[in-house]
Design a protein around this motif. Structure first.
Motif, PDB file in Angstrom:
ATOM      1  N   MET A   1       0.842  -1.197   0.000  1.00 33.71           N
ATOM      2  CA  MET A   1       0.000   0.000   0.000  1.00 33.71           C
ATOM      3  C   MET A   1       0.876   1.245   0.000  1.00 33.71           C
ATOM      4  N   GLY A   2       1.951   1.169   0.770  1.00 31.12           N
ATOM      5  CA  GLY A   2       2.830   2.334   0.874  1.00 31.12           C
ATOM      6  C   GLY A   2       3.524   2.628  -0.446  1.00 31.12           C
ATOM      7  N   ASP A  26      11.204  -7.394   3.104  1.00 30.07           N
ATOM      8  CA  ASP A  26      10.271  -8.432   3.533  1.00 30.07           C
ATOM      9  C   ASP A  26       9.124  -7.794   4.298  1.00 30.07           C
ATOM     10  N   ASN A  27       7.945  -8.089   3.865  1.00 30.36           N
ATOM     11  CA  ASN A  27       6.730  -7.757   4.620  1.00 30.36           C
ATOM     12  C   ASN A  27       5.628  -8.624   4.023  1.00 30.36           C
ATOM     13  N   CYS A  28       4.400  -8.365   4.401  1.00 27.96           N
ATOM     14  CA  CYS A  28       3.330  -9.275   3.968  1.00 27.96           C
ATOM     15  C   CYS A  28       3.179  -9.289   2.441  1.00 27.96           C
ATOM     16  N   SER A  29       3.655  -8.227   1.792  1.00 27.23           N
ATOM     17  CA  SER A  29       3.456  -8.142   0.347  1.00 27.23           C
ATOM     18  C   SER A  29       4.430  -9.007  -0.457  1.00 27.23           C
ATOM     19  N   TYR A  30       5.305  -9.742   0.200  1.00 21.82           N
ATOM     20  CA  TYR A  30       6.268 -10.595  -0.518  1.00 21.82           C
ATOM     21  C   TYR A  30       5.811 -12.055  -0.681  1.00 21.82           C
ATOM     22  N   GLY A  31       5.526 -12.724   0.442  1.00 21.43           N
ATOM     23  CA  GLY A  31       5.344 -14.188   0.371  1.00 21.43           C
ATOM     24  C   GLY A  31       3.918 -14.634   0.129  1.00 21.43           C
ATOM     25  N   ASN A  32       3.062 -13.709  -0.305  1.00 27.21           N
ATOM     26  CA  ASN A  32       1.648 -14.081  -0.471  1.00 27.21           C
ATOM     27  C   ASN A  32       1.422 -14.859  -1.768  1.00 27.21           C
ATOM     28  N   ALA A  33       0.166 -15.249  -1.987  1.00 26.41           N
ATOM     29  CA  ALA A  33      -0.130 -16.135  -3.128  1.00 26.41           C
ATOM     30  C   ALA A  33      -0.229 -15.402  -4.469  1.00 26.41           C
ATOM     31  N   GLU A 209      11.600   3.614  11.970  1.00 22.35           N
ATOM     32  CA  GLU A 209      10.299   3.289  12.558  1.00 22.35           C
ATOM     33  C   GLU A 209       9.590   4.562  12.992  1.00 22.35           C
ATOM     34  N   VAL A 210       8.381   4.751  12.529  1.00 23.24           N
ATOM     35  CA  VAL A 210       7.612   5.927  12.934  1.00 23.24           C
ATOM     36  C   VAL A 210       7.209   5.759  14.397  1.00 23.24           C
ATOM     37  N   LYS A 211       7.546   6.775  15.200  1.00 24.45           N
ATOM     38  CA  LYS A 211       7.289   6.699  16.643  1.00 24.45           C
ATOM     39  C   LYS A 211       6.210   7.683  17.086  1.00 24.45           C
ATOM     40  N   THR A 239       0.737   1.147   7.197  1.00 23.18           N
ATOM     41  CA  THR A 239       1.697   0.360   7.967  1.00 23.18           C
ATOM     42  C   THR A 239       1.182  -1.060   8.241  1.00 23.18           C
ATOM     43  N   GLY A 240       0.359  -1.570   7.341  1.00 27.28           N
ATOM     44  CA  GLY A 240      -0.059  -2.966   7.403  1.00 27.28           C
ATOM     45  C   GLY A 240      -0.588  -3.364   8.770  1.00 27.28           C
ATOM     46  N   ALA A 241      -0.132  -4.534   9.223  1.00 27.72           N
ATOM     47  CA  ALA A 241      -0.647  -5.118  10.463  1.00 27.72           C
ATOM     48  C   ALA A 241      -0.334  -4.270  11.698  1.00 27.72           C
ATOM     49  N   GLY A 261      -0.026 -15.698   8.186  1.00 29.02           N
ATOM     50  CA  GLY A 261      -0.115 -16.790   7.221  1.00 29.02           C
ATOM     51  C   GLY A 261       1.284 -17.237   6.846  1.00 29.02           C
ATOM     52  N   TYR A 262       1.385 -18.442   6.299  1.00 31.30           N
ATOM     53  CA  TYR A 262       2.687 -19.035   5.970  1.00 31.30           C
ATOM     54  C   TYR A 262       2.705 -19.417   4.493  1.00 31.30           C
ATOM     55  N   SER A 263       3.898 -19.424   3.906  1.00 32.69           N
ATOM     56  CA  SER A 263       4.005 -19.987   2.558  1.00 32.69           C
ATOM     57  C   SER A 263       5.347 -20.662   2.360  1.00 32.69           C
ATOM     58  N   TYR A 340       6.639 -16.375   6.533  1.00 36.57           N
ATOM     59  CA  TYR A 340       5.357 -16.010   7.140  1.00 36.57           C
ATOM     60  C   TYR A 340       5.216 -14.496   7.151  1.00 36.57           C
ATOM     61  N   GLY A 341       3.978 -14.066   7.156  1.00 35.58           N
ATOM     62  CA  GLY A 341       3.716 -12.625   7.157  1.00 35.58           C
ATOM     63  C   GLY A 341       2.386 -12.342   7.828  1.00 35.58           C
ATOM     64  N   TYR A 342       2.177 -11.064   8.139  1.00 33.57           N
ATOM     65  CA  TYR A 342       1.001 -10.655   8.910  1.00 33.57           C
ATOM     66  C   TYR A 342       0.041  -9.850   8.049  1.00 33.57           C
ATOM     67  N   ILE A 371      -6.769  -9.734   0.779  1.00 32.80           N
ATOM     68  CA  ILE A 371      -6.827  -9.260  -0.605  1.00 32.80           C
ATOM     69  C   ILE A 371      -5.970  -8.013  -0.839  1.00 32.80           C
ATOM     70  N   GLY A 372      -4.946  -7.849  -0.017  1.00 31.20           N
ATOM     71  CA  GLY A 372      -4.123  -6.645  -0.124  1.00 31.20           C
ATOM     72  C   GLY A 372      -3.247  -6.601  -1.363  1.00 31.20           C
ATOM     73  N   LEU A 373      -2.836  -7.769  -1.827  1.00 30.41           N
ATOM     74  CA  LEU A 373      -2.038  -7.774  -3.058  1.00 30.41           C
ATOM     75  C   LEU A 373      -2.971  -7.401  -4.216  1.00 30.41           C
ATOM     76  N   SER A 374      -4.114  -8.017  -4.227  1.00 23.81           N
ATOM     77  CA  SER A 374      -5.087  -7.775  -5.291  1.00 23.81           C
ATOM     78  C   SER A 374      -5.474  -6.299  -5.365  1.00 23.81           C
TER      79      SER A 374
HETATM   80  C1  LIG Z   1      -0.012 -16.608   3.127  1.00 23.97           C
HETATM   81  C2  LIG Z   1      -0.626 -15.351   2.554  1.00 23.97           C
HETATM   82  C3  LIG Z   1      -1.173 -15.377   1.269  1.00 23.97           C
HETATM   83  C4  LIG Z   1      -1.769 -14.233   0.745  1.00 23.97           C
HETATM   84  N1  LIG Z   1      -2.219 -14.274  -0.542  1.00 23.97           N
HETATM   85  C5  LIG Z   1      -2.780 -13.153  -1.086  1.00 23.97           C
HETATM   86  C6  LIG Z   1      -3.226 -13.167  -2.432  1.00 23.97           C
HETATM   87  O1  LIG Z   1      -3.072 -14.143  -3.154  1.00 23.97           O
HETATM   88  N2  LIG Z   1      -3.806 -12.043  -2.922  1.00 23.97           N
HETATM   89  C7  LIG Z   1      -3.992 -10.929  -2.147  1.00 23.97           C
HETATM   90  O2  LIG Z   1      -4.581  -9.977  -2.621  1.00 23.97           O
HETATM   91  N3  LIG Z   1      -3.519 -10.876  -0.879  1.00 23.97           N
HETATM   92  C8  LIG Z   1      -2.926 -11.954  -0.326  1.00 23.97           C
HETATM   93  N4  LIG Z   1      -2.458 -11.919   0.963  1.00 23.97           N
HETATM   94  C9  LIG Z   1      -2.635 -10.681   1.742  1.00 23.97           C
HETATM   95  C10 LIG Z   1      -1.635  -9.606   1.356  1.00 23.97           C
HETATM   96  O3  LIG Z   1      -0.336 -10.169   1.347  1.00 23.97           O
HETATM   97  C11 LIG Z   1      -1.714  -8.423   2.344  1.00 23.97           C
HETATM   98  O4  LIG Z   1      -3.043  -7.975   2.460  1.00 23.97           O
HETATM   99  C12 LIG Z   1      -0.856  -7.256   1.868  1.00 23.97           C
HETATM  100  O5  LIG Z   1       0.457  -7.690   1.596  1.00 23.97           O
HETATM  101  C13 LIG Z   1      -0.826  -6.146   2.903  1.00 23.97           C
HETATM  102  O6  LIG Z   1      -0.032  -5.094   2.389  1.00 23.97           O
HETATM  103  P1  LIG Z   1       0.313  -3.816   3.280  1.00 23.97           P
HETATM  104  O7  LIG Z   1       1.063  -2.877   2.448  1.00 23.97           O
HETATM  105  O8  LIG Z   1      -0.931  -3.334   3.949  1.00 23.97           O
HETATM  106  O9  LIG Z   1       1.239  -4.422   4.474  1.00 23.97           O
HETATM  107  P2  LIG Z   1       2.767  -4.860   4.439  1.00 23.97           P
HETATM  108  O10 LIG Z   1       3.131  -5.420   3.122  1.00 23.97           O
HETATM  109  O11 LIG Z   1       2.982  -5.720   5.637  1.00 23.97           O
HETATM  110  O12 LIG Z   1       3.549  -3.506   4.606  1.00 23.97           O
HETATM  111  C14 LIG Z   1       3.470  -2.769   5.794  1.00 23.97           C
HETATM  112  C15 LIG Z   1       4.787  -2.033   5.965  1.00 23.97           C
HETATM  113  O13 LIG Z   1       4.668  -1.102   7.051  1.00 23.97           O
HETATM  114  C16 LIG Z   1       5.912  -1.037   7.709  1.00 23.97           C
HETATM  115  N5  LIG Z   1       5.707  -0.499   9.067  1.00 23.97           N
HETATM  116  C17 LIG Z   1       4.949  -1.015  10.055  1.00 23.97           C
HETATM  117  N6  LIG Z   1       5.020  -0.232  11.155  1.00 23.97           N
HETATM  118  C18 LIG Z   1       5.840   0.803  10.851  1.00 23.97           C
HETATM  119  C19 LIG Z   1       6.307   1.940  11.568  1.00 23.97           C
HETATM  120  N7  LIG Z   1       5.940   2.195  12.832  1.00 23.97           N
HETATM  121  N8  LIG Z   1       7.148   2.788  10.938  1.00 23.97           N
HETATM  122  C20 LIG Z   1       7.552   2.573   9.655  1.00 23.97           C
HETATM  123  N9  LIG Z   1       7.127   1.504   8.933  1.00 23.97           N
HETATM  124  C21 LIG Z   1       6.279   0.640   9.522  1.00 23.97           C
HETATM  125  C22 LIG Z   1       6.380  -2.492   7.713  1.00 23.97           C
HETATM  126  O14 LIG Z   1       7.784  -2.572   7.905  1.00 23.97           O
HETATM  127  C23 LIG Z   1       5.953  -2.958   6.320  1.00 23.97           C
HETATM  128  O15 LIG Z   1       6.981  -2.823   5.371  1.00 23.97           O
HETATM  129  C24 LIG Z   1      -1.852 -13.033   1.519  1.00 23.97           C
HETATM  130  C25 LIG Z   1      -1.251 -12.999   2.787  1.00 23.97           C
HETATM  131  C26 LIG Z   1      -0.650 -14.132   3.304  1.00 23.97           C
HETATM  132  C27 LIG Z   1      -0.024 -14.074   4.658  1.00 23.97           C
END
Ligand SMILES: Cc1cc2nc3c(=O)[nH]c(=O)nc-3n(C[C@H](O)[C@H](O)[C@H](O)COP(=O)(O)OP(=O)(O)OC[C@H]3O[C@@H](n4cnc5c(N)ncnc54)[C@H](O)[C@@H]3O)c2cc1C
Length: 406
Positions: A1-2, A26-33, A209-211, A239-241, A261-263, A340-342, A371-374
């Motif tokens: 998202m960022g 590495d974050n949740c946006s790497y190891g997803n499906a 890290e944003v504080k 900031t995802g999870a 989740g794990y992959s 694994y990712g959150y 559905i964050g990748l989508s």
């Molecule tokens: C096993 C698995 C399979 C999946 N398959 C799919 C799929 O097929 N299709 C799909 O659409 N989605 C899928 N998803 C979901 C998808 O991966 C997530 O919804 C998406 O990656 C979330 O993206 P994000 O940018 O919100 O979070 P992230 O990718 O986790 O990014 C958040 C970022 O915020 C940063 N951050 C956090 N706190 C701070 C702070 N205080 N200061 C600075 N930086 C900070 C972190 O370091 C990180 O880089 C899957 C997830 C899993 C676990």
């Protein structure tokens, strides 16, 4: 998202700085499906997942698990999740989820056409394979619903399914084929996006890290990290999870829990599967990606990000794979081969995308759960429209950040 938000904000003429607490690698946006999936118009919060989840909770290899805890945020999230998990919510979410997914898929197609922007994007559809009669009936309703939503979908008999995967014996009754879906290789997407942003002059600052935030007169004026501060006209929280805690720093409540989740990815897979597929009863995703790679992913563990990983869940994933595809005899690899990712899970399965009420220059983009990748590319574009106070390409009312209260 960022990164996606940065892409569109830069394109709109903004001077963008992305701060990440990690190294962007590495974050949740790497190891997803890697599914780019308008088919996922049913939100995570459904009556079925609550019923099934309660049954699964005591099994450490099960696909869904909520770690019992007395943490206020889990209780708050859990109560809201159960309340949202009703038929009416499932029905009213379908159109908004379809619209934002189709919009996002269009944006991915634009990215795929940028010279050198490789993300191994393929439009081959998605199979949802089922084994039981009750899931077959459920599939029948899903296909009707998908067709009513205008999504290109078909119900396949066992023979039709097997014909699509002639080299692999499938233990199932049939499948849904969502022709509307595409997929990509997330690791390549992230690499291309980082390289593109760097080349465009976007500042990517790692290990920051944003504080907190400095505020003045209903606006955030600075973003504070441990050793630095960054002036800002507009702030995007993506900031995802971890977003619940960051949003709290701007006095905004977003019910959100990490869904781990794990992959496992086989780089040079001896097993072949032609199409991305969900093994329905096993709740496992299989994605052939980027040539000869194949990724197996799944499980949803609602836990704190500090809880050590439970790698036995991957055994559950591999067991489900073997059950559906008896020829896939994959041994449990060493834990360093597992990812694994959150997922950032909102309390109703819909993302939080929008401005907040307490400060006039803060946009939130999180809560996308499964559905964050989508929705990644589309969300970035919507963020840039919000920042520029333009009419958004998709109605964001269902995704309002403060829909659970201020
Ligand atoms: C096993 C698995 C399979 C999946 N398959 C799919 C799929 O097929 N299709 C799909 O659409 N989605 C899928 N998803 C979901 C998808 O991966 C997530 O919804 C998406 O990656 C979330 O993206 P994000 O940018 O919100 O979070 P992230 O990718 O986790 O990014 C958040 C970022 O915020 C940063 N951050 C956090 N706190 C701070 C702070 N205080 N200061 C600075 N930086 C900070 C972190 O370091 C990180 O880089 C899957 C997830 C899993 C676990």
């Amino acid at each position: 998202m960022g990164l996606s938000s940065a892409y569109y904000l830069h394109q709109a003429g903004h001077n963008v700085i992305v701060l990440d607490k990690g190294d962007f690698l590495d974050n949740c946006s790497y190891g997803n499906a890697g599914y780019v999936c308008p088919s996922h118009f049913i939100p995570l919060a459904t009556p079925g997942i609550v019923k099934q989840g309660l049954k699964w909770m005591l099994n450490s290899r099960s696909p869904f698990y909520v770690q019992p805890s007395l943490s206020g945020s889990l209780i708050d999230w859990g109560l809201k999740f159960v309340k949202s998990a009703n038929k009416k919510h499932v029905e009213t979410s379908a159109v908004p989820l379809r619209d934002i997914a189709i919009f996002s898929q269009q944006e991915y197609k634009t990215w795929a056409s940028i010279p050198g922007f490789d993300m191994a994007y393929e439009h081959k559809g998605l199979l949802e394979i089922f084994q039981t009669q009750s899931m077959a009936e459920h599939a029948h309703h899903t296909v009707e619903k998908a067709k009513a939503l205008g999504l290109d979908t078909e119900l396949l008999s066992y023979e039709e399914l097997q014909k699509m995967e002639p080299q692999t014996k499938i233990n199932g009754l049939g499948a849904i084929l969502f022709k509307c879906d595409a997929h990509l290789y997330p690791n390549k997407l992230m690499k291309s996006l980082l390289a593109y942003l760097k080349q465009q002059g976007v500042q990517l600052v790692s290990n920051k890290e944003v504080k907190g935030f400095e505020k003045n007169n209903k606006a955030v004026t600075k973003v504070i990290t441990l050793k630095n501060s960054y002036e800002a006209d507009e702030v995007v929280i993506a900031t995802g999870a971890w977003s619940r805690e960051i949003a709290a720093m701007v006095q905004t409540k977003i019910p959100l829990m990490p869904g781990r989740g794990y992959s496992l990815t086989l780089e040079n897979s001896p097993y072949q599967f032609n199409h991305p597929a969900v093994l329905m009863e096993g709740r496992v995703a299989i994605t052939p990606m980027d040539g000869n790679k194949i990724r197996f992913g799944g499980t949803m563990e609602v836990v704190s990000t500090k809880t050590p990983p439970r790698f036995e869940r991957v055994e559950g994933i591999l067991k489900a794979v073997k059950n559906f595809l008896p020829g896939f005899d994959i041994a449990m690899p060493s834990t360093d081969k597992l990812w694994y990712g959150y997922r950032p899970c909102s309390a109703d399965g819909l993302p939080y995308i929008g401005r907040i009420s307490k400060y006039r220059n803060v946009v939130v983009a999180t809560g996308h759960a499964m559905i964050g990748l989508s929705l990644g590319a589309g969300t970035g574009k919507l963020v840039s429209e919000l920042v520029d106070d333009r009419k958004t390409s998709v109605d964001l009312t269902p995704f309002a950040v403060e829909r659970f209260g201020k």
